[in-house]
Write a protein that holds these residues in place. Structure first.
Motif, PDB file in Angstrom:
ATOM      1  N   UNK A 370      27.188  85.272 -40.322  1.00 31.27           N
ATOM      2  CA  UNK A 370      27.559  86.682 -40.319  1.00 31.27           C
ATOM      3  C   UNK A 370      28.633  87.026 -41.343  1.00 31.27           C
ATOM      4  N   UNK A 371      29.390  86.022 -41.795  1.00 30.86           N
ATOM      5  CA  UNK A 371      30.463  86.274 -42.747  1.00 30.86           C
ATOM      6  C   UNK A 371      30.363  85.315 -43.916  1.00 30.86           C
ATOM      7  N   UNK A 372      30.600  85.861 -45.094  1.00 34.84           N
ATOM      8  CA  UNK A 372      30.388  85.097 -46.323  1.00 34.84           C
ATOM      9  C   UNK A 372      31.392  83.962 -46.463  1.00 34.84           C
ATOM     10  N   UNK A 373      30.914  82.821 -46.975  1.00 34.18           N
ATOM     11  CA  UNK A 373      31.794  81.681 -47.224  1.00 34.18           C
ATOM     12  C   UNK A 373      32.396  81.805 -48.624  1.00 34.18           C
ATOM     13  N   UNK A 374      33.647  81.384 -48.741  1.00 32.04           N
ATOM     14  CA  UNK A 374      34.341  81.434 -50.029  1.00 32.04           C
ATOM     15  C   UNK A 374      33.802  80.326 -50.927  1.00 32.04           C
ATOM     16  N   UNK A 375      33.217  80.727 -52.036  1.00 29.22           N
ATOM     17  CA  UNK A 375      32.615  79.750 -52.944  1.00 29.22           C
ATOM     18  C   UNK A 375      33.660  78.833 -53.555  1.00 29.22           C
ATOM     19  N   UNK A 376      34.934  79.281 -53.596  1.00 28.00           N
ATOM     20  CA  UNK A 376      35.988  78.457 -54.182  1.00 28.00           C
ATOM     21  C   UNK A 376      36.296  77.232 -53.326  1.00 28.00           C
ATOM     22  N   UNK A 377      35.967  77.286 -52.048  1.00 30.96           N
ATOM     23  CA  UNK A 377      36.277  76.186 -51.151  1.00 30.96           C
ATOM     24  C   UNK A 377      35.132  75.169 -51.054  1.00 30.96           C
ATOM     25  N   UNK A 378      33.996  75.477 -51.648  1.00 28.23           N
ATOM     26  CA  UNK A 378      32.826  74.624 -51.490  1.00 28.23           C
ATOM     27  C   UNK A 378      32.276  74.188 -52.844  1.00 28.23           C
ATOM     28  N   UNK A 379      31.797  72.968 -52.963  1.00 29.72           N
ATOM     29  CA  UNK A 379      31.129  72.523 -54.196  1.00 29.72           C
ATOM     30  C   UNK A 379      29.694  73.026 -54.221  1.00 29.72           C
ATOM     31  N   UNK A 380      29.538  74.297 -54.544  1.00 31.05           N
ATOM     32  CA  UNK A 380      28.227  74.934 -54.429  1.00 31.05           C
ATOM     33  C   UNK A 380      27.206  74.282 -55.366  1.00 31.05           C
ATOM     34  N   UNK A 381      27.659  73.814 -56.519  1.00 34.18           N
ATOM     35  CA  UNK A 381      26.737  73.147 -57.446  1.00 34.18           C
ATOM     36  C   UNK A 381      26.156  71.883 -56.824  1.00 34.18           C
ATOM     37  N   UNK A 382      26.999  71.104 -56.161  1.00 36.37           N
ATOM     38  CA  UNK A 382      26.519  69.887 -55.505  1.00 36.37           C
ATOM     39  C   UNK A 382      25.565  70.228 -54.372  1.00 36.37           C
ATOM     40  N   UNK A 383      25.889  71.272 -53.605  1.00 35.14           N
ATOM     41  CA  UNK A 383      25.044  71.650 -52.472  1.00 35.14           C
ATOM     42  C   UNK A 383      23.633  72.013 -52.911  1.00 35.14           C
ATOM     43  N   UNK A 384      23.490  72.584 -54.087  1.00 37.02           N
ATOM     44  CA  UNK A 384      22.167  73.008 -54.561  1.00 37.02           C
ATOM     45  C   UNK A 384      21.493  71.939 -55.424  1.00 37.02           C
ATOM     46  N   UNK A 385      22.237  71.374 -56.373  1.00 32.88           N
ATOM     47  CA  UNK A 385      21.616  70.468 -57.351  1.00 32.88           C
ATOM     48  C   UNK A 385      21.303  69.099 -56.779  1.00 32.88           C
ATOM     49  N   UNK A 386      22.009  68.666 -55.747  1.00 29.70           N
ATOM     50  CA  UNK A 386      21.670  67.384 -55.126  1.00 29.70           C
ATOM     51  C   UNK A 386      20.277  67.415 -54.507  1.00 29.70           C
ATOM     52  N   UNK A 387      19.772  68.590 -54.224  1.00 31.44           N
ATOM     53  CA  UNK A 387      18.399  68.734 -53.724  1.00 31.44           C
ATOM     54  C   UNK A 387      17.435  68.984 -54.877  1.00 31.44           C
ATOM     55  N   UNK A 388      17.845  69.800 -55.835  1.00 30.27           N
ATOM     56  CA  UNK A 388      16.938  70.186 -56.926  1.00 30.27           C
ATOM     57  C   UNK A 388      16.650  69.055 -57.897  1.00 30.27           C
ATOM     58  N   UNK A 389      17.674  68.292 -58.274  1.00 30.68           N
ATOM     59  CA  UNK A 389      17.492  67.270 -59.310  1.00 30.68           C
ATOM     60  C   UNK A 389      16.443  66.219 -58.919  1.00 30.68           C
ATOM     61  N   UNK A 502      32.189  73.609 -61.254  1.00 33.21           N
ATOM     62  CA  UNK A 502      33.326  74.236 -60.565  1.00 33.21           C
ATOM     63  C   UNK A 502      34.436  74.573 -61.554  1.00 33.21           C
ATOM     64  N   UNK A 503      34.677  73.686 -62.508  1.00 32.55           N
ATOM     65  CA  UNK A 503      35.699  73.930 -63.530  1.00 32.55           C
ATOM     66  C   UNK A 503      35.312  75.113 -64.403  1.00 32.55           C
ATOM     67  N   UNK A 504      34.035  75.195 -64.782  1.00 32.98           N
ATOM     68  CA  UNK A 504      33.572  76.318 -65.608  1.00 32.98           C
ATOM     69  C   UNK A 504      33.696  77.639 -64.857  1.00 32.98           C
ATOM     70  N   UNK A 505      33.404  77.610 -63.560  1.00 28.02           N
ATOM     71  CA  UNK A 505      33.532  78.829 -62.749  1.00 28.02           C
ATOM     72  C   UNK A 505      34.979  79.291 -62.688  1.00 28.02           C
ATOM     73  N   UNK A 506      35.897  78.341 -62.545  1.00 27.45           N
ATOM     74  CA  UNK A 506      37.309  78.681 -62.488  1.00 27.45           C
ATOM     75  C   UNK A 506      37.780  79.277 -63.811  1.00 27.45           C
TER      76      UNK A 506
END
Length: 527
Positions: A370-389, A502-506
């Motif tokens: 119901x409430x959005x998660x802060x992308x800064x606190x999560x390794x979103x790239x790892x969460x997605x690419x560990x499945x995609x690669x 994550x570094x590029x996003x920052x």
């Protein structure tokens, strides 16, 4: 449907004035407080500071989200369906280059418009252009007119893919976005598989001109369903769904509910609306392509899509040479890709959401739908690419297997089996990339998907143009080696995103913050 009808597309507004907070909470106006819990809540004192939880990311129910995603997915299907429905009827696809350019550029304008002014006005523009072009195509008998109207048709259909992804980002948090994005992009992968099947049947039994009448009727039905059942979701227009859109773009159920319950909107809900509207920028999609993370992710996704289209566009010719199939038989051979793509919606979507939850749990981040998660606190790239690669590497093996089963004149069953797994893993890998693009561009998700579409269409146009000459020169087997080789050679780019994303996003965030500070300095000076 009769009992659930008024609920479709309607997000009830809430009121936070004095004791009425409890009454509205008991009625589930958006904060979800039950009647029993409301009785135990202290009555707020007028003038006192009343703490409350952040507003919901979206007030739409799970049922409303599912219905919306299913409908926008089918609407988005008209884009690839329009491009592939001709495959059984055409032996040469060189003319598709001009069409693909229009198919890539048009969403850049319409998607940016939808991020600012709403999804439904953008969909209205699409249907007017697409329907008029199809009627014109069905009535014309001139080659030049065919090409011009086909480009116009592509202009109307192509933006629906980006609008569907934007609609999902409007309603769904990152915690369950993998599943919803997978289903929203279902039409993109089903269209290329279903198009040749439908086109083969229509061409063989009714003639090629009936293709355009079919597309006219099909699109009219889909858009009618969309405008009746799907609410406006753009967060710059309706916030989290608690604010009603302009009357022209309300669903019939929203109009009925407004007459029955003309309640004012909650101040907390109004805060979810992005207050400052940006000016329309037709080059916003190109800006995303220039980003480090965005450009690399979209670039590799376009290579995947281009190789996939090389298989799809050359399949009719290969089958005709080996088996002398009719248009109907050729179209039916796309069924394994259709089934594989369909299966990937459940497998890839579930895996993406599971991996997201796994990383959140490991870092102690609370997961809420119901409430959005802060992308800064999560390794979103790892969460997605560990499945995609892993799926991308498996797709490379599948395309090799397809090419050499075709090259060695293997049985039709072997060819169809490789097509099934190609559809399964290719769709899964692309779903992860699509989700990552939307996750990292929450402010303008439709524009991000439009950039995705632009890059893919341009690359697939070039891939389609070289596919037949390449096969004629080196054979289908070595062509599959070329496709898989390109994917493998550029796959380290995704590892760079995984490591440095994550570094590029920052860095991007800091650059945007500095730009905003420069904008505010002249204003403060004037004051």
């Amino acid at each position: 449907m009769a009992t659930a009808g008024p609920q479709i597309g309607q997000a009830k507004s809430r009121e936070l004035e004095g004791p009425q907070v409890l009454e509205d909470g008991a009625n589930n106006g958006g904060n979800g407080i039950s009647e029993e819990a409301a009785k135990n809540e202290p009555v707020p004192v007028i003038g006192a500071s009343v703490p409350f939880d952040p507003p919901l990311y979206s007030v739409f129910t799970a049922r409303q989200k599912r219905i919306t995603v299913i409908i926008v997915s089918f609407v988005a299907m008209i884009s690839p369906l329009s491009g592939t429905i001709y495959y059984p009827a055409l032996t040469s696809l060189a003319t598709d280059l001009n069409v693909s350019i229009f198919q890539g550029i048009a969403p850049s304008f319409i998607a940016n418009y939808s991020d600012i002014y709403g999804r439904k006005p953008a969909y209205a523009i699409c249907i007017v252009i697409y329907f008029a072009a199809n009627v014109g195509l069905a009535l014309q008998n001139n080659y030049a007119a065919l090409m011009v109207l086909r480009c116009l048709q592509s202009t109307g259909s192509s933006a629906t893919v980006a609008l569907g992804g934007g609609s999902v980002a409007d309603m769904v948090t990152r915690a369950e976005r993998g599943k919803f994005i997978s289903y929203a992009s279902l039409g993109v992968t089903l269209g290329p598989a279903l198009g040749p099947i439908i086109g083969g049947l229509l061409t063989e039994y009714l003639g090629w001109s009936t293709i355009f009448w079919f597309l006219s009727i099909f699109s009219a039905v889909l858009f009618s369903v969309y405008f009746i059942f799907v609410p406006e979701t753009a967060r710059r227009v309706v916030g989290n769904g608690s604010k009603l859109p302009p009357c022209l773009f309300m669903t019939p159920f929203q109009r009925i509910e407004r007459r029955r319950n003309p309640a004012p909107e909650s101040a907390a809900d109004i805060t979810t609306i992005k207050a400052k509207r940006k000016r329309l920028n037709p080059f916003a999609a190109l800006k995303i392509l220039s980003e480090k993370e965005g450009g690399v992710t979209l670039g590799f996704g376009s290579l995947m899509f281009g190789g996939y289209f090389m298989v799809l566009t050359t399949l009719p010719t290969q089958l005709e040479e080996r088996f002398s199939f009719s248009p109907v038989q050729t179209g039916l051979c796309y069924l394994p890709i259709f089934v594989g793509s369909l299966c990937s919606r459940s497998t890839a979507g579930w895996l993406l959401d599971w991996n997201f939850r796994r990383h959140a749990t490991r870092l102690g981040v609370e997961i809420s739908k119901d409430r959005q998660q802060d992308i800064e606190k999560l390794p979103i790239e790892a969460a997605r690419l560990q499945i995609s690669i892993p799926m991308i590497y498996t797709t490379s093996l599948c395309v090799l297997a397809y090419g050499w089963t075709m090259q060695t004149n293997s049985s039709l069953a072997g060819i169809e089996a490789t097509l099934f797994f190609l559809g399964l893993f290719n769709s899964g890998g692309l779903s992860g990339l699509n989700t990552l693009v939307v996750d990292t561009h929450q402010e303008s998700p439709a524009t991000a998907m439009a950039a995705n579409n632009l890059f893919r269409c341009l690359v697939s146009a070039g891939a389609t143009a070289i596919a037949v000459p390449l096969i004629d020169r080196i054979g289908i087997g070595w062509t599959s080696v070329f496709i898989a080789g390109v994917w493998l050679c550029f796959s380290p780019c995704l590892w760079l995103v995984l490591i440095y994303g994550a570094k590029w996003r920052q860095e991007k965030k800091e650059a945007l913050d500095r730009a905003k500070q420069k904008e505010t300095l002249p204003e403060s000076g004037e004051k």
